[in-house]
Design an enzyme around this catalytic site. Structure first.
Site, PDB file in Angstrom:
ATOM      1  N   ILE A  10       0.822  -1.218   0.000  1.00 45.29           N
ATOM      2  CA  ILE A  10       0.000   0.000   0.000  1.00 45.29           C
ATOM      3  C   ILE A  10       0.855   1.268   0.000  1.00 45.29           C
ATOM      4  O   ILE A  10       0.413   2.309  -0.494  1.00 45.29           O
ATOM      5  CB  ILE A  10      -0.974  -0.010   1.210  1.00 45.29           C
ATOM      6  CG1 ILE A  10      -2.115   0.988   0.998  1.00 45.29           C
ATOM      7  CG2 ILE A  10      -0.249   0.245   2.522  1.00 45.29           C
ATOM      8  CD1 ILE A  10      -3.265   0.826   1.984  1.00 45.29           C
ATOM      9  N   ASN A  23      -2.523   1.295  15.880  1.00 46.23           N
ATOM     10  CA  ASN A  23      -2.984   0.855  17.200  1.00 46.23           C
ATOM     11  C   ASN A  23      -3.395   2.104  17.985  1.00 46.23           C
ATOM     12  O   ASN A  23      -3.214   3.224  17.515  1.00 46.23           O
ATOM     13  CB  ASN A  23      -1.915   0.022  17.928  1.00 46.23           C
ATOM     14  CG  ASN A  23      -0.626   0.795  18.096  1.00 46.23           C
ATOM     15  OD1 ASN A  23      -0.629   1.933  18.563  1.00 46.23           O
ATOM     16  ND2 ASN A  23       0.490   0.208  17.711  1.00 46.23           N
ATOM     17  N   GLY A  31       3.558  -4.636  11.234  1.00 43.02           N
ATOM     18  CA  GLY A  31       2.678  -4.862  10.094  1.00 43.02           C
ATOM     19  C   GLY A  31       2.620  -3.685   9.141  1.00 43.02           C
ATOM     20  O   GLY A  31       3.641  -3.033   8.864  1.00 43.02           O
ATOM     21  N   VAL A  32       1.419  -3.385   8.681  1.00 45.57           N
ATOM     22  CA  VAL A  32       1.275  -2.311   7.695  1.00 45.57           C
ATOM     23  C   VAL A  32       1.616  -0.951   8.319  1.00 45.57           C
ATOM     24  O   VAL A  32       2.140  -0.056   7.647  1.00 45.57           O
ATOM     25  CB  VAL A  32      -0.139  -2.350   7.066  1.00 45.57           C
ATOM     26  CG1 VAL A  32      -1.228  -1.922   8.025  1.00 45.57           C
ATOM     27  CG2 VAL A  32      -0.182  -1.510   5.795  1.00 45.57           C
ATOM     28  N   ASP A  33       1.353  -0.800   9.609  1.00 46.65           N
ATOM     29  CA  ASP A  33       1.684   0.429  10.344  1.00 46.65           C
ATOM     30  C   ASP A  33       3.194   0.692  10.266  1.00 46.65           C
ATOM     31  O   ASP A  33       3.639   1.793   9.917  1.00 46.65           O
ATOM     32  CB  ASP A  33       1.240   0.223  11.804  1.00 46.65           C
ATOM     33  CG  ASP A  33       1.168   1.507  12.604  1.00 46.65           C
ATOM     34  OD1 ASP A  33       1.426   2.574  12.037  1.00 46.65           O
ATOM     35  OD2 ASP A  33       0.853   1.429  13.803  1.00 46.65           O
ATOM     36  N   SER A 122      -7.283  -5.009  10.673  1.00 49.40           N
ATOM     37  CA  SER A 122      -7.497  -6.039  11.715  1.00 49.40           C
ATOM     38  C   SER A 122      -7.178  -7.465  11.277  1.00 49.40           C
ATOM     39  O   SER A 122      -7.309  -8.394  12.074  1.00 49.40           O
ATOM     40  CB  SER A 122      -8.939  -6.013  12.259  1.00 49.40           C
ATOM     41  OG  SER A 122      -9.127  -4.874  13.078  1.00 49.40           O
ATOM     42  N   GLY A 124      -4.306  -8.786  10.426  1.00 50.08           N
ATOM     43  CA  GLY A 124      -2.970  -9.259  10.762  1.00 50.08           C
ATOM     44  C   GLY A 124      -2.936  -9.695  12.210  1.00 50.08           C
ATOM     45  O   GLY A 124      -3.672 -10.594  12.617  1.00 50.08           O
ATOM     46  N   VAL A 125      -2.123  -9.010  13.030  1.00 45.89           N
ATOM     47  CA  VAL A 125      -1.985  -9.429  14.431  1.00 45.89           C
ATOM     48  C   VAL A 125      -3.283  -9.285  15.217  1.00 45.89           C
ATOM     49  O   VAL A 125      -3.459  -9.962  16.233  1.00 45.89           O
ATOM     50  CB  VAL A 125      -0.851  -8.669  15.167  1.00 45.89           C
ATOM     51  CG1 VAL A 125       0.499  -9.009  14.575  1.00 45.89           C
ATOM     52  CG2 VAL A 125      -1.063  -7.187  15.169  1.00 45.89           C
ATOM     53  N   TYR A 126      -4.213  -8.473  14.759  1.00 45.71           N
ATOM     54  CA  TYR A 126      -5.490  -8.334  15.479  1.00 45.71           C
ATOM     55  C   TYR A 126      -6.425  -9.517  15.237  1.00 45.71           C
ATOM     56  O   TYR A 126      -7.476  -9.613  15.880  1.00 45.71           O
ATOM     57  CB  TYR A 126      -6.170  -7.001  15.146  1.00 45.71           C
ATOM     58  CG  TYR A 126      -5.590  -5.806  15.900  1.00 45.71           C
ATOM     59  CD1 TYR A 126      -4.443  -5.927  16.677  1.00 45.71           C
ATOM     60  CD2 TYR A 126      -6.195  -4.562  15.843  1.00 45.71           C
ATOM     61  CE1 TYR A 126      -3.911  -4.852  17.363  1.00 45.71           C
ATOM     62  CE2 TYR A 126      -5.665  -3.468  16.539  1.00 45.71           C
ATOM     63  CZ  TYR A 126      -4.523  -3.615  17.295  1.00 45.71           C
ATOM     64  OH  TYR A 126      -4.005  -2.536  17.982  1.00 45.71           O
TER      65      TYR A 126
END
Ligand code: ADP
Length: 201
Positions: A10, A23, A31-33, A122, A124-126
């Site tokens: 992205i 978060n 992750g994407v963050d 949400s 991924g790790v969520y």
């Protein structure tokens, strides 16, 4: 106009707004963050730290969204939204995830964005189940496109093939036809994709 599905990173997209699956601290993560902060450079963290919404001790509630400049990214804005952590589906997860999509689109419209790209918030790790999340992404973005003029281009970005397929399936189930006019560029067409995603000013 259709909801587009695109597979890739992205951070490479030259759209008006990219959405970050942040978060509650809004100060970066994995992750994407993490990918967005790395690609945007240190200015993005500074912008997040200076957000008027984030007074000391205040965190961004799940389902809400705030905007910053996109710094070194090809996009103009980053919309930071906090997706729900998946527990058991009984803790309002679906409504909170729907809020992430709808409120991001509202904020994008307010900022005058004509194009917006979403990661699989949400997923991924969520731990949100992929197809259920894809159904919400498809339903919310289609409902928006049917009732609003802008942002005209809405792109669901899949980082892997499973997510790409889930989006196609969910969009088709929600009533979007998949035909020859499909505007989704293939992942191998990244250069072309970036060009075709250049916002028209
Ligand atoms: P969350 O904490 O909301 O689950 P993650 O960042 O862990 O967020 O994952 C969200 C989704 O973003 C996952 O589907 C993951 O594969 C995807 N993702 C990770 N990096 C990128 C990237 N550079 N571009 C697009 N999607 C990405």
């Amino acid at each position: 106009m259709k909801i587009e599905v695109w597979q890739g990173d992205i951070t490479t997209l030259a759209v008006d707004a990219i959405v970050n699956a942040a978060n509650e601290s809004l100060l970066g993560g994995g992750g994407v963050d993490g990918a967005i902060h790395r690609a945007a450079g240190p200015g993005l963290l500074q912008s997040c730290e200076q957000l008027p919404q984030l007074r000391p001790g205040v965190r961004c509630p799940t389902g809400e969204v705030v905007a910053t400049d996109a710094h070194e990214l090809p996009a103009r804005f980053v919309l930071h939204t906090v997706g729900p952590v998946w527990h058991d589906g009984q803790r309002d997860e679906s409504a909170l995830l729907a809020n992430c999509y709808w409120k991001s689109l509202q904020l994008a419209e307010k900022l005058g964005a004509r194009s917006i790209a979403f990661p699989a918030i949400s997923c991924g790790v969520y731990g949100y189940p992929l197809y259920r999340a894809a159904e919400i992404a498809a339903t919310e973005t289609l409902a928006w496109q049917r009732s609003h003029r802008e942002p005209r281009r809405i792109i669901l970005v899949a980082y892997n093939t499973a997510t790409f397929k889930a989006y196609q399936q969910a969009l088709s189930a929600a009533g979007q036809t998949l035909d020859d006019e499909s505007e989704a560029p293939r992942s191998s067409d990244r250069a072309i994709a970036a060009q075709s995603l250049m916002p028209a000013f």
